[in-house]
Scaffold this motif. Structure first.
Motif, short mmCIF file in Angstrom:
data_model
loop_
_atom_site.label_atom_id
_atom_site.label_comp_id
_atom_site.label_asym_id
_atom_site.label_seq_id
_atom_site.Cartn_x
_atom_site.Cartn_y
_atom_site.Cartn_z
N UNK A 724 0.86 -1.18 0.00
CA UNK A 724 0.00 0.00 0.00
C UNK A 724 0.90 1.23 0.00
N UNK A 725 0.84 1.99 -1.08
CA UNK A 725 1.70 3.16 -1.26
C UNK A 725 0.98 4.15 -2.15
N UNK A 726 1.38 5.41 -2.14
CA UNK A 726 0.75 6.40 -3.02
C UNK A 726 0.85 5.98 -4.48
N UNK A 727 -0.19 6.32 -5.26
CA UNK A 727 -0.16 6.00 -6.70
C UNK A 727 0.90 6.80 -7.43
N UNK A 728 1.20 7.99 -6.91
CA UNK A 728 2.18 8.83 -7.58
C UNK A 728 2.95 9.64 -6.54
N UNK A 729 4.25 9.76 -6.73
CA UNK A 729 5.11 10.59 -5.89
C UNK A 729 5.96 11.46 -6.80
N UNK A 730 6.60 12.44 -6.22
CA UNK A 730 7.47 13.32 -7.02
C UNK A 730 8.83 12.69 -7.31
N UNK A 731 9.34 11.89 -6.34
CA UNK A 731 10.65 11.24 -6.50
C UNK A 731 10.50 9.79 -6.08
N UNK A 732 10.95 8.88 -6.92
CA UNK A 732 10.89 7.45 -6.61
C UNK A 732 12.29 6.85 -6.73
N UNK A 733 12.74 6.22 -5.65
CA UNK A 733 13.95 5.40 -5.72
C UNK A 733 13.49 4.03 -6.19
N UNK A 734 13.77 3.72 -7.48
CA UNK A 734 13.28 2.49 -8.09
C UNK A 734 13.81 1.29 -7.32
N UNK A 735 12.93 0.34 -6.92
CA UNK A 735 13.39 -0.76 -6.06
C UNK A 735 14.40 -1.67 -6.74
N UNK A 736 15.24 -2.27 -5.92
CA UNK A 736 16.15 -3.35 -6.30
C UNK A 736 16.95 -3.04 -7.55
N UNK A 737 17.54 -1.85 -7.59
CA UNK A 737 18.49 -1.48 -8.66
C UNK A 737 17.88 -1.58 -10.05
N UNK A 738 16.54 -1.42 -10.12
CA UNK A 738 15.87 -1.49 -11.40
C UNK A 738 15.61 -2.89 -11.88
N UNK A 739 15.54 -3.84 -10.98
CA UNK A 739 15.27 -5.23 -11.36
C UNK A 739 13.89 -5.36 -11.97
N UNK A 740 13.77 -6.26 -12.92
CA UNK A 740 12.47 -6.50 -13.54
C UNK A 740 11.50 -7.21 -12.64
N UNK A 741 11.96 -7.75 -11.51
CA UNK A 741 11.07 -8.50 -10.61
C UNK A 741 10.26 -7.64 -9.69
N UNK A 742 10.51 -6.34 -9.62
CA UNK A 742 9.76 -5.48 -8.72
C UNK A 742 8.36 -5.22 -9.26
N UNK A 743 7.36 -5.32 -8.37
CA UNK A 743 5.96 -5.15 -8.78
C UNK A 743 5.32 -3.93 -8.15
N UNK A 744 6.10 -3.01 -7.67
CA UNK A 744 5.58 -1.78 -7.11
C UNK A 744 5.04 -0.91 -8.25
N UNK A 745 3.82 -0.40 -8.09
CA UNK A 745 3.14 0.30 -9.20
C UNK A 745 3.18 1.81 -9.07
N UNK A 746 3.85 2.35 -8.09
CA UNK A 746 3.88 3.80 -7.89
C UNK A 746 4.56 4.49 -9.08
N UNK A 747 3.93 5.56 -9.56
CA UNK A 747 4.48 6.33 -10.67
C UNK A 747 5.16 7.59 -10.14
N UNK A 748 6.10 8.10 -10.94
CA UNK A 748 6.84 9.29 -10.52
C UNK A 748 7.43 9.99 -11.73
N UNK A 749 7.53 11.32 -11.62
CA UNK A 749 8.18 12.08 -12.67
C UNK A 749 9.68 11.98 -12.61
N UNK A 750 10.24 11.71 -11.42
CA UNK A 750 11.68 11.56 -11.26
C UNK A 750 11.94 10.17 -10.68
N UNK A 751 12.58 9.34 -11.46
CA UNK A 751 12.88 7.96 -11.05
C UNK A 751 14.40 7.80 -10.99
N UNK A 752 14.88 7.31 -9.87
CA UNK A 752 16.32 7.17 -9.66
C UNK A 752 16.63 5.70 -9.43
N UNK A 753 17.65 5.21 -10.16
CA UNK A 753 18.10 3.82 -10.00
C UNK A 753 19.55 3.84 -9.52
#
Length: 809
Positions: A724-753
């Motif tokens: 359970x997390x916000x649908x959208x945030x301003x900054x997202x630290x993409x989980x697990x170094x950008x692994x394809x296995x992450x299923x977190x659906x939160x959207x963001x304008x700034x995504x950091x890996x």
């Protein structure tokens, strides 16, 4: 006299300011300035300045990238394969890549855990001069691009190494043409002869190989760390100290054999050249050899010799050959040491201990007494009468006093060198070692004995070599015991952050005043400047120079390779570090000696120290994987920590060690779960009833939601499951170094890996892109001020290097 000082300053200034001038204009103006210099002296210095700027501007920026695909390279082996643990390191001078001519060097590694692969590699019998063809994927040397962190890529580029790679199988190597291996066999013979007596004790073996031959990769981690902490690391790497010991020993031996000066100089010169050949032409040894050969040439030509002038001439020659050396801290430390010894330490010892020399010189010559100060003459007469009264030779008096004199000279020179080296120790190693001047005296003598006997062991027959090895073993053991005792003393070594430039300016003025006082023998000025130096060192050791609090919340996603570490700075001045990267990420450098390398020490702590930080208000561990946890162990040791935030993790050894260290340092521990909050931070995962497994899992991650300035940032660790997390945030630290296995659906304008370059896991997955990546941008800084979208910058947006270097000097 030091006539080359001004040309050296002008040349260095030209190198530093070369990015700010036009190369063509420089070379047009330099000859004109040289002609005008015949009439006006300042024009001559201008010509030297322009020459330095022109040579620096001509430096090659390096060849272009070779692309992401494997290539077929042909090149010449520069030195025999170097074995470190299970890895083999190979330096190749490129001739062509995929049939295209390419210049530059490549540094390759191959891991030989499999005995079959090891046998295949050994069967190749690679050595210096071999022409080889290798199929390998090449990439630029990996580097941790954070402000204040050692630039490994630039370091290799100064050696002409532009690519690194990993050979997957020895079958991908083909020897096209054999080179002569005579020098290799000679070195192997020397290494084996020296190594034969120390196989049973790796600590002594590493110490001896380092002191005699400068092979620091043989050092054990314990010895390397202890030598660095005690300020004795220069004794176990190839340096001018080794060369000075070898040259002095050769000079002493030849003096016993012959009185012919030219023969003695020839033997000393030969010993220097042989030593350079034996150690493989390591850069610090070459610098020392250049200075020594200048001295020997002056002696052979019956010319006067000024050590500072010789050092300046050597610096000019080396910088003319490679202006980029000005960026090398080792180069600066070498000449700072020479300046400290010759320009500061030796004159100080002559001043403070000159009365002892006057008393002991020609002690048996009574006719000199009438020309000496009455107090000195009385002292000499009394001691001679005492010897005659007790029937003792005069050396019964002179030898003890000579030993006192030598000990005093060593102490004074050591203190002077340490006073000069404080800048390098603080800014490069973030360390102050008050015990170092005391340790350097006995350690230097022991190192001189080990180096001299070690070289004599090489040609010695078995029974003599065994005796020599036994002596060396005892001296090495005594050195390690002395080092352990010194480091066990309170405040023996201190970790300190960088200091402001204005403080270093005051320190330079105090040092200059002390040097002037020594040369002019002004006692009151000397005492005052020395007290000022001590006061400034104490200020550096204890004063908090932390930068002011930012006006808005700032997130800095550090480049720690294949790991995570995020620094969060709040407007109230509090700072939080989320994860600390880990030692496991260090292997993605491929070729760095990992004996003591640590992401937490050499990357995260170095960055925090360079920011002048002493305190971290909160450390957060998202989960107990090594690429998140290990660096925090060093951060806890190096900084004052307000509290430690932990989620739910299995009690694996590294996690237990983190908790124990926190408890030893009396750091409060906060156990965080979903629903907890602290200030602007809310915890979204894990729940209180989360069950851990026997090993750490990505889904153990502590997930934090940061709200600041009307904006939000979601910091996810390595979480892979949906929560359970916000649908959208301003900054997202993409989980697990950008692994394809992450299923977190939160959207963001700034995504950091946060991801390591050329990692073997295929991170990041294409579905997680586009995003800002630390392997491409280095440290990524995001400012959440609420005025429009968060503002982004990276460590690649840095000021003019000339301005930075000018400030440094």
């Amino acid at each position: 006299m030091f006539p080359l000082f001004r040309p050296l300053v002008a040349f260095v200034a030209g190198i530093l300011l070369s990015p700010c001038v036009d190369p063509l204009s420089v070379w047009l103006c330099a000859p004109l300035a040289a002609l005008l210099g015949l009439a006006r002296r300042w024009c001559l210095w201008l010509a030297v300045f322009l020459t330095g700027a022109g040579l620096a501007a001509r430096q090659d920026a390096g060849p272009a990238d070779l692309g992401p695909e494997p290539v077929r390279l042909i090149g010449r082996v520069l030195r025999p394969p170097e074995r470190r643990g299970l890895g083999v390191y190979l330096d190749i001078q490129l001739q062509s890549v995929d049939a295209r001519p390419v210049h530059g060097r490549v540094r390759l590694t191959e891991f030989l855990e499999d005995p079959e692969l090891r046998d295949l590699f050994n069967a190749l019998d690679l050595g210096t001069g071999d022409q080889v063809e290798i199929v390998v994927k090449l990439h630029r040397p990996a580097v941790y691009r954070n402000p204040g962190v050692f630039d490994y890529r630039r370091y290799l580029a100064r050696q002409g190494v532009y690519w690194t790679g990993t050979i997957r199988n020895p079958r991908l190597i083909t020897v096209l043409k054999r080179g002569g291996h005579h020098v290799d066999h000679f070195r192997e013979w020397i290494y084996s002869r020296l190594d034969r007596g120390f196989q049973s004790d790796p600590n002594t073996r590493g110490l001896v190989m380092g002191m005699v031959l400068g092979l620091k990769h043989n050092l054990t981690g314990r010895v390397e760390e202890s030598m660095r902490d005690g300020g004795l690391y220069h004794l176990v790497v190839a340096s001018g100290f080794n060369l000075a010991v070898i040259a002095a020993a050769a000079a002493r031996l030849t003096r016993l054999i012959t009185g012919n000066l030219r023969i003695r100089l020839a033997v000393v010169t030969l010993s220097i050249l042989v030593y350079v050949l034996v150690v493989g032409g390591q850069t610090p040894i070459i610098r020392a050899a250049v200075m020594a050969l200048i001295f020997l040439a002056a002696k052979a030509l019956d010319r006067g010799y000024a050590p500072l002038n010789a050092a300046a001439l050597a610096a000019l020659m080396l910088l003319a050959a490679d202006p980029s050396l000005i960026e090398d801290s080792s180069f600066r430390m070498t000449f700072a040491a020479v300046g400290a010894v010759v320009g500061f330490g030796v004159p100080a010892s002559r001043w403070f201990l000159g009365h002892i020399e006057a008393r002991l010189r020609a002690f048996d010559d009574a006719s000199r007494d009438g020309r000496l100060d009455p107090s000195i003459a009385d002292w000499r007469v009394e001691r001679r009468m005492w010897c005659e009264l007790h029937g003792l030779p005069y050396w019964a008096v002179t030898i003890p006093w000579r030993l006192r004199q030598l000990a005093g000279q060593a102490f004074i020179v050591s203190v002077c060198v340490e006073m000069v080296f404080v800048y390098f120790m603080v800014e490069s190693f973030h360390m102050l070692s008050p015990i170092s001047p005391l340790l350097n005296i006995p350690a230097g003598l022991i190192a001189a004995v080990i180096t001299t006997i070690g070289f004599l062991l090489i040609p010695a027959p078995g029974f003599i070599a065994d005796s020599g090895a036994w002596i060396i073993d005892r001296f090495a053991g005594a050195l390690l015991m002395l080092l352990d005792f010194g480091l066990s003393m309170p405040l023996a070594t201190l970790r300190v952050p960088s200091a402001p430039p204005e403080l270093w300016l005051l320190y330079a003025l105090a040092l200059s005043a002390a040097a002037a006082a020594v040369h002019r023998r002004k006692r009151s000025l000397c005492i005052g400047s020395f007290l000022a130096i001590v006061a400034l060192q104490a200020t550096i050791a204890v004063m908090d120079f932390s930068p002011p609090a930012p006006n808005a919340t700032v997130l800095t996603f550090l480049d720690v390779g294949q790991g995570d570490s995020t620094l969060v700075e709040f407007p109230d001045g509090k700072r939080m570090l989320i994860d600390g990267g880990g030692a496991a990420a260090g292997r993605f450098l491929s070729l760095r000696d990992e004996s003591t390398f640590s992401i937490g020490e050499d990357v995260v702590s170095s960055h925090l120290f360079s920011r002048r930080l002493r305190r971290v208000d909160a450390l957060v561990l998202t989960h107990a994987h090594h690429d998140h946890l290990d660096g925090l162990l060093d951060v806890i040791e190096n900084f004052k920590v307000g509290e430690l935030w932990l989620g739910r993790n299995p009690m694996i050894p590294a996690y237990r060690s983190l908790i124990e260290r926190a408890q030893e340092r009396q750091i409060p521990i906060r156990w965080m779960h979903r629903g907890d909050a602290a200030g602007s931070i809310s915890v979204l995962h894990p729940p209180r009833d989360w069950r851990t497994r026997t090993t750490a899992q990505n889904n153990d991650s502590l997930v934090l939601l940061l709200a600041a300035g009307g904006q939000t940032a979601l910091l996810t660790g390595d979480l892979e499951i949906p929560i359970v997390a916000p649908d959208r945030v301003d900054v997202l630290k993409v989980p697990h170094h950008g692994s394809g296995g992450s299923r977190l659906r939160t959207q963001s304008g700034i995504r950091v890996i946060s991801v390591g370059a050329s990692n073997p896991f295929g991170h990041p997955h294409s579905t997680k892109l586009p995003a800002l990546r630390t392997d491409e941008l280095g440290a990524i800084r995001v400012v959440m001020d609420g005025a429009g979208p968060p503002k982004i910058s990276s460590s690649l947006t840095r000021p003019c290097p000339a301005c930075k270097l000018a400030l440094l000097f």
